[in-house]
Design an enzyme around this catalytic site. Structure first.
Site, PDB file in Angstrom:
ATOM      1  CG  ASN A 128      53.826 100.859  19.528  1.00 22.60           C
ATOM      2  OD1 ASN A 128      53.127 101.463  20.312  1.00 22.60           O
ATOM      3  ND2 ASN A 128      53.881  99.048  19.820  1.00 22.60           N
TER       4      ASN A 128
ATOM      5  CG  HIS B 236      52.840  94.924  22.126  1.00 22.03           C
ATOM      6  ND1 HIS B 236      53.964  94.933  23.220  1.00 22.03           N
ATOM      7  CD2 HIS B 236      53.588  95.784  20.879  1.00 22.03           C
ATOM      8  CE1 HIS B 236      54.543  95.154  22.917  1.00 22.03           C
ATOM      9  NE2 HIS B 236      54.987  95.745  21.619  1.00 22.03           N
TER      10      HIS B 236
ATOM     11  CD  GLU C 298      57.215  94.874  18.097  1.00 27.08           C
ATOM     12  OE1 GLU C 298      57.302  95.663  17.845  1.00 27.08           O
ATOM     13  OE2 GLU C 298      56.369  94.400  19.134  1.00 27.08           O
TER      14      GLU C 298
ATOM     15  N   GLY D 102      59.378 101.440  18.433  1.00 26.40           N
ATOM     16  CA  GLY D 102      58.756 102.070  19.774  1.00 26.40           C
ATOM     17  C   GLY D 102      59.169 103.930  20.537  1.00 26.40           C
ATOM     18  N   GLY D 103      60.382 103.203  21.517  1.00 29.20           N
ATOM     19  CA  GLY D 103      61.293 104.196  21.965  1.00 29.20           C
ATOM     20  C   GLY D 103      61.160 104.461  21.633  1.00 29.20           C
TER      21      GLY D 103
HETATM   22  P1  PGA Z   1      60.864 100.009  21.057  1.00 30.63           P
HETATM   23  O1  PGA Z   1      59.288  98.326  21.058  1.00 30.63           O
HETATM   24  O2  PGA Z   1      61.138 100.118  19.590  1.00 30.63           O
HETATM   25  O3  PGA Z   1      61.412 100.675  22.206  1.00 30.63           O
HETATM   26  O4  PGA Z   1      61.917  97.969  21.075  1.00 30.63           O
HETATM   27  C1  PGA Z   1      59.066  98.169  20.436  1.00 30.63           C
HETATM   28  C2  PGA Z   1      57.408  97.820  20.317  1.00 30.63           C
HETATM   29  O5  PGA Z   1      57.405  97.103  20.563  1.00 30.63           O
HETATM   30  O6  PGA Z   1      56.791  97.783  19.683  1.00 30.63           O
END
Ligand code: PGA
Length: 219
Positions: free
Chosen positions: A9, A96, A145, A203-204
């Site tokens: 993502n 989201h 999430e 995400g990150g």
């Molecule tokens: P993150 O984000 O892995 O940076 O915690 C996940 C997301 O919001 O899809």
């Protein structure tokens, strides 16, 4: 073995040039595993360049959009509709927490977006932040999430993610539930090894091509 859905993502990150470098680097080491499906969700602006690269290099990778209009084509200046996305991608992220919070997207708007996406044959990755959140009809993939886990380095416990997945699966037949929130190469397996969890939304840690590859290998 069950098949996993492993989703990157990008959120609102990467220029087209950066997305191109990412996929070039990613594809050097990428090996698809069994029936696992790898999906890269990127901003609209990079989808076309990613699609071309994936096609030319015959990579087993699907693409997803980060958002979709709640409206079909027409006089909706600035919107990108589901039919336009379908030319470039097969998945779309809806619901989201960053969109709910920063863009005031309500359950009604999210349901409208879901309807548009399903009508145009997109697979919706519908994000919920807790087990009681509303899920629109027709959704086949839910991403659990929890807000405290997003971008904080503080993931939920696999045990809790498992119990949320179980609860949600009781409500909807044939549903895949993936987990998202501070997933890294070090913790991915603790989620994907659970029979109730069908994959991860990253995400990150997906912004680095090498790291996302390691996540795929370790899942
Ligand atoms: P993150 O984000 O892995 O940076 O915690 C996940 C997301 O919001 O899809």
């Amino acid at each position: 073995m069950k098949s996993l859905l492993l989703v990157a993502n990008f959120k609102s990150n990467k220029t087209t040039a950066e997305a191109k470098s990412w996929i070039e680097e990613f594809s050097k080491e990428y090996r698809g595993k069994e029936d696992n499906e790898v999906v890269i969700c990127s901003p609209f602006t990079s989808l076309s360049i990613l699609k071309e690269y994936i096609k030319n290099n015959k990579l087993e990778i699907k693409l997803g959009a980060e958002d979709v209009s709640a409206y079909s084509e027409g006089p909706f200046t600035g919107e990108i509709n589901a039919k336009q996305i379908k030319e470039l991608a097969d998945y779309v992220v809806i619901g989201h927490s960053e969109r709910r919070k920063n863009f005031n997207e309500t359950d009604d708007v999210l349901e409208q977006k879901t309807r548009q996406a399903l009508k145009n044959d997109l697979t919706v990755i519908y994000c919920i932040q807790d087990k009681n959140q509303k899920i629109p009809a027709g959704v086949k993939v839910v991403a659990y999430e929890p807000i405290f886990a997003i971008g904080t380095g503080n993931p939920d416990t696999p045990d809790n993610a498992r119990s949320v997945a179980l609860e949600v699966k009781k409500r909807i037949n044939d549903l895949k539930v993936i987990y998202g929130g501070s997933v890294t190469e070090d913790n991915v397996k603790s989620f994907t090894e659970l029979s109730e969890i069908d994959g991860v939304l990253v995400g990150g840690a997906s912004l680095d091509a090498k790291e996302f590859n390691r996540i795929i290998q370790k899942a």
